[in-house]
Enzyme design. Structure first.
Site, short mmCIF file in Angstrom:
data_model
loop_
_atom_site.label_atom_id
_atom_site.label_comp_id
_atom_site.label_asym_id
_atom_site.label_seq_id
_atom_site.Cartn_x
_atom_site.Cartn_y
_atom_site.Cartn_z
N GLU A 497 -5.75 4.85 -18.69
CA GLU A 497 -6.65 5.74 -17.95
C GLU A 497 -5.85 6.91 -17.38
O GLU A 497 -4.87 6.70 -16.64
CB GLU A 497 -7.33 4.95 -16.83
CG GLU A 497 -8.18 3.79 -17.35
CD GLU A 497 -8.38 2.70 -16.32
OE1 GLU A 497 -8.14 2.96 -15.12
OE2 GLU A 497 -8.78 1.58 -16.70
N GLU A 528 -9.96 -2.19 -18.68
CA GLU A 528 -8.65 -2.82 -18.63
C GLU A 528 -8.44 -3.93 -19.65
O GLU A 528 -7.36 -4.09 -20.21
CB GLU A 528 -8.38 -3.36 -17.22
CG GLU A 528 -8.02 -2.31 -16.19
CD GLU A 528 -9.21 -1.56 -15.64
OE1 GLU A 528 -9.02 -0.56 -14.91
OE2 GLU A 528 -10.36 -1.96 -15.94
N GLN A 550 -3.54 1.44 -14.38
CA GLN A 550 -3.25 2.50 -13.42
C GLN A 550 -2.64 1.99 -12.11
O GLN A 550 -1.70 2.58 -11.60
CB GLN A 550 -4.53 3.27 -13.14
CG GLN A 550 -4.31 4.61 -12.50
CD GLN A 550 -5.55 5.49 -12.60
OE1 GLN A 550 -6.44 5.39 -11.77
NE2 GLN A 550 -5.61 6.32 -13.61
N ASP A 553 -3.24 -3.53 -8.70
CA ASP A 553 -4.46 -4.23 -8.26
C ASP A 553 -5.46 -4.39 -9.40
O ASP A 553 -6.23 -5.35 -9.45
CB ASP A 553 -5.13 -3.46 -7.12
CG ASP A 553 -4.18 -3.17 -5.98
OD1 ASP A 553 -4.19 -3.90 -5.00
OD2 ASP A 553 -3.40 -2.19 -6.10
N TYR A 554 -5.47 -3.43 -10.32
CA TYR A 554 -6.44 -3.45 -11.41
C TYR A 554 -6.04 -4.43 -12.52
O TYR A 554 -6.83 -4.69 -13.43
CB TYR A 554 -6.60 -2.06 -12.03
CG TYR A 554 -6.99 -0.97 -11.06
CD1 TYR A 554 -7.42 -1.27 -9.76
CD2 TYR A 554 -6.92 0.37 -11.42
CE1 TYR A 554 -7.76 -0.26 -8.87
CE2 TYR A 554 -7.26 1.37 -10.55
CZ TYR A 554 -7.68 1.06 -9.26
OH TYR A 554 -8.00 2.06 -8.39
N HIS A 595 -5.10 -0.45 -3.34
CA HIS A 595 -4.03 0.41 -3.84
C HIS A 595 -2.68 0.05 -3.21
O HIS A 595 -1.80 0.89 -3.12
CB HIS A 595 -4.35 1.89 -3.56
CG HIS A 595 -5.57 2.38 -4.25
ND1 HIS A 595 -6.84 2.20 -3.74
CD2 HIS A 595 -5.75 3.00 -5.45
CE1 HIS A 595 -7.73 2.72 -4.57
NE2 HIS A 595 -7.09 3.20 -5.62
#
Length: 806
Positions: A497, A528, A550, A553-554, A595
């Site tokens: 991304e 993802e 990115q 956390d993702y 984040h």
């Protein structure tokens, strides 16, 4: 012979005589009927206790014959655990190998797909050799290793198909003759109708439509997902109706969507030939919805479908069973007589039964020598300890002993004879030690490829600097590293991304898409799971992908794909497949709940089989990338989110210097306390050490650099031998990565024996960090926290010299 392969053949009506056509059809029916018998017999073997669990492809035989006809050398399959007929029809598996896998036979060559590590119907082909070198993948029918999680195969499928697009469109890859022939390869995927409810299915369908790649997905639709009928699974009870919006037209790209009944052999052959030709030639994804299928034995050996299907449904399934319908069509078309078919079926039953017996006997025969050896060895020890005679006799009496029973007896004999010192017990111990090594290979080996391109084999190259090196933002060091490596190796591709046009949100790839093109450095949608699957498929086909998430956390959105598929790939295939994906992400300190991620314990517990790199700055990250770009094992690199604009020295050899994995580094030497930390927290520790030094406390700071592997040269325990005090500073939750580090240092490295006080951990709070600088200060270790933790340890050791602070 039970090991013979009966592969299907393509039907070309314009060239075949009637007798040739008849021969092909009868051979196909034989394959289907043998497959059905394997399912029936396999279920019985589970229910009698010979195997632990069974899941079979009965009811899906005929469409898989048609799919196999369109499957060519160089093509790839990413399917699920109903595709045994396809495996038989393509020659990927024999029936004997099918049963060997059902019995979990780890003997070399018995189960060539997983070495006895996966349950039945989990197929794989040999992509790499023992030393990790690649086979010629254009000369074989390729099958990526199956996984059990429903829908999980879809993510990888996207990458397998995407590779064909890159091989066709990027002429710089033409030299990779062993991986592709002009991108002509189709990636075949299979999935059950109920599993199309999974999010990863929709994500993959959308991704393939956007990418326009040669992906052919077959949906085996039998109207159920275990006991749950389609009305609870799918809108309109029809997945191809739901997906009609994906159908391409004259103005917009998309899919070609086909629908065909699963019992109609001629129609299936026609549809698959047409669909795959479009997919292969035009690089258009196709979806083949195969309806009106049955599941004669229910979902698996865990239960009977009579519990949840109506009498009417069961009656319909008997009438529309695909094998019965093919049989009737053959009779009606005068392709075979009743007598010919009956004789074929009789011989097929005998053949399958013989294959099953041979597989079972070979499994037992591989264990019987060990059983006899243990009986003899324990009987020998029993001369000095008579009560062991009963143990030996009990083991000897087990007709079909499995290896666990043999070794349980040996270990019990060793325990019961503790204290004896005689040649017989020594012989038992020696045998046990030797067998342990063999069992490690059978059951525990190949977590990593460990081939000639293992990260351990990559030469150490030091960073080279000018006398007055240029000071740049950390992101510029990464940018230089990526630039030099993309120029060096055309196999490298990167995607994620915001990675392409703007060069990622932190500018590590700034300007590189313009330089190397969109095929190599690519933006993706917010997806993802299939970003990771894209990486896995590309890596399995010989490319070197960087799959970007990115923010750390993702990663949770892709954890299923990474854990179930990528991390376990080498292990579950016993090293015959590999996927050297580099997962690039960033985490640790920034602002707010989503984040500021440091879920390292989650990563450590779910991604064994991958290397986990936690560089403290961008120079160390670049060195790790340089190592990984030259190696062939998967890794995740977690860059420090708050380090991109911190100044670092720019190496002259930004694309060449390497940082070895598993080599911890002493950042500052000290004598009083050993502090181990990693990533962004190291800057906190270093700042704290300056004030502690003013207080007369000398801190030795160690950066492990990678957590998997961890400190292979035992830097940590050597430091502990000097200081006798240990503090682990960690941004993960209490008991997270800090507990892992303690286990490594105190237990594995035997650091416990050097302690003169309680080892301590300083971690983040149990919740995610709240927003703002104050949220960071009060939820993650601060300089003040580190100072006070170290000081308290010194107070505990010498309260007179270091009086209490509070």
């Amino acid at each position: 012979m039970p090991n013979e392969k009966l592969m299907t053949k393509t039907i070309d009506a314009s060239e075949l005589s009637f007798n040739d056509f008849k021969s092909i059809v009868i051979n196909d029916y034989k394959i289907a009927f043998e497959s059905r018998q394997a399912s029936i017999l396999g279920r019985r073997e589970v229910l009698t206790g010979k195997a632990k669990f069974g899941i079979f492809g009965d009811g899906k035989e005929v469409p898989q014959l048609a799919m196999a006809k369109a499957f060519k050398n160089g093509d790839w399959r990413s399917g699920y655990y109903r595709d045994q007929t396809f495996a038989f029809a393509t020659g990927i598996s024999t029936i004997k190998e099918f049963f060997a896998q059902l019995y979990a036979n780890p003997t070399e060559g018995a189960d060539p797909f997983s070495g006895g590590r996966q349950m039945n119907c989990h197929f794989a082909t040999k992509s790499v050799n023992e030393d990790g070198s690649w086979n010629d993948l254009t000369q074989i029918k390729n099958c990526s290793s199956d996984i059990s999680p429903t829908g999980g195969q879809m993510a990888r499928l996207v990458g397998l198909a995407y590779a064909s697009k890159l091989f066709r469109q990027n002429k710089e890859l033409n030299y990779l003759k062993h991986f592709s022939v002009n991108g002509n390869e189709v990636a075949f995927g299979t999935i059950g109708n109920a599993s199309t409810s999974e999010g990863v299915f929709f994500e993959a369908i959308n991704a393939a439509g956007v990418l326009q790649i040669p992906m052919a997905i077959s949906i085996w639709d039998d109207d159920y997902g275990i006991s749950v009928p389609a009305k609870y699974q799918t809108t309109k009870e029809d997945i191809s109706e739901v997906l009609k919006g994906f159908q391409r037209d004259a103005d917009q790209p998309g899919y070609e969507i086909y629908k065909v009944k699963g019992w109609d052999y001629p129609a299936l052959c026609e549809v698959y030939e047409k669909a795959i030709q479009v997919c292969r030639d035009e690089h258009v994804p196709v979806l083949i919805h195969v309806t009106e299928l049955t599941q004669p034995q229910g979902h698996s050996t865990s239960g009977s479908h009579e519990r949840y299907k109506s009498k009417e449904r069961l009656s319909w399934e008997t009438e529309y069973d695909c094998i019965q319908k093919m049989r009737s069509w053959m009779l009606e078309s005068a392709l075979a007589t009743e007598e010919e078919i009956a004789a074929l079926e009789k011989n097929a039953k005998i053949f399958v039964r013989n294959a099953q017996k041979e597989a079972w006997n070979e499994f037992l025969d591989s264990i019987k020598p060990e059983q006899k050896q243990v009986v003899d060895l324990v009987s020998g020890v029993a001369k000095h300890q008579p009560e062991l005679a009963k143990l030996a006799a009990s083991l000897a009496a087990i007709a079909d002993a499995q290896r666990r029973e043999v070794f349980a007896a040996a270990r019990k004999a060793i325990r019961l004879s503790a204290g004896l010192n005689n040649p017989e017990r020594t012989n038992l111990l020696e045998w046990y030690k030797q067998q342990n090594q063999l069992n490690y290979d059978r059951y525990n080996s190949k977590l990593h490829t460990n081939g000639k391109e293992s990260p351990e084999t990559i030469a150490l190259v030091e960073a080279v600097y000018d006398e007055q090196p240029k000071m740049v933002d950390g992101r510029e060091v990464l940018n230089a590293c990526f630039n030099e490596n993309f120029a060096r190796d055309p196999r490298l591709v990167a995607f994620g991304e915001d990675l392409g046009n703007i060069g990622d949100v932190n500018q590590g790839f700034a300007g590189l898409q313009a330089k190397y093109g969109e095929l190599r450095i690519t933006d993706t949608g917010i997806r993802e799971m299939t970003i990771m699957g894209q990486g896995i498929g590309l890596a399995m086909r010989g490319l070197k992908p960087i799959a970007e998430i990115q923010y750390l956390d993702y990663l949770i959105f892709a954890l299923n794909v990474l854990s179930d598929d990528l991390a376990s790939l080498s292990y579950r295939t016993k090293g015959i497949q590999k996927a050297p994906v580099i997962v690039r992400t960033r985490g640790h300190r920034l602002e707010g709940i989503w984040h500021s991620g440091s879920p390292i314990s989650m990563i450590l517990s779910t991604l064994r089989g991958m290397h986990v790199c936690v560089p403290r700055n961008m120079t160390q990250a670049a060195g790790m990338y340089n190592t990984l770009f030259r190696a062939d094992e998967p890794a995740i690199v977690i860059e420090c989110l708050n380090g991109y604009r911190l100044k670092e020295k720019l190496p002259n050899n930004a694309g060449d210097f390497t940082v070895p994995l598993g080599k911890a580094e002493v950042l500052e030497e000290g004598t009083d306390v050993t502090v181990i930390s990693y990533g962004s927290s190291l800057r906190i520790v270093q700042e704290a050490a300056e004030e502690l030094n003013l207080m007369g406390i000398s801190v030795e700071i160690i950066d492990p650099q990678t957590l998997l592997p961890f400190d292979t040269t035992q830097v940590c325990v050597n430091s502990l031998a000097k200081t006798s005090k240990l503090l682990v500073v960690d941004e993960d939750v209490p008991g997270g990565a800090s507990a892992y580090i303690l286990q490594k240092v105190l237990e594995e490295q035997k650091g416990y024996f050097h302690l003169d006080g309680q080892p301590k951990t300083l971690s983040a709070k149990a919740h995610r960090p709240p927003f703002g600088s104050d949220g960071d200060y009060f939820s993650k270790p601060s300089v003040d926290d580190v100072i006070e933790a170290v000081y308290q340890m010194m107070h505990d050791a010498n309260p007179t010299k270091y009086p209490s602070l509070f």
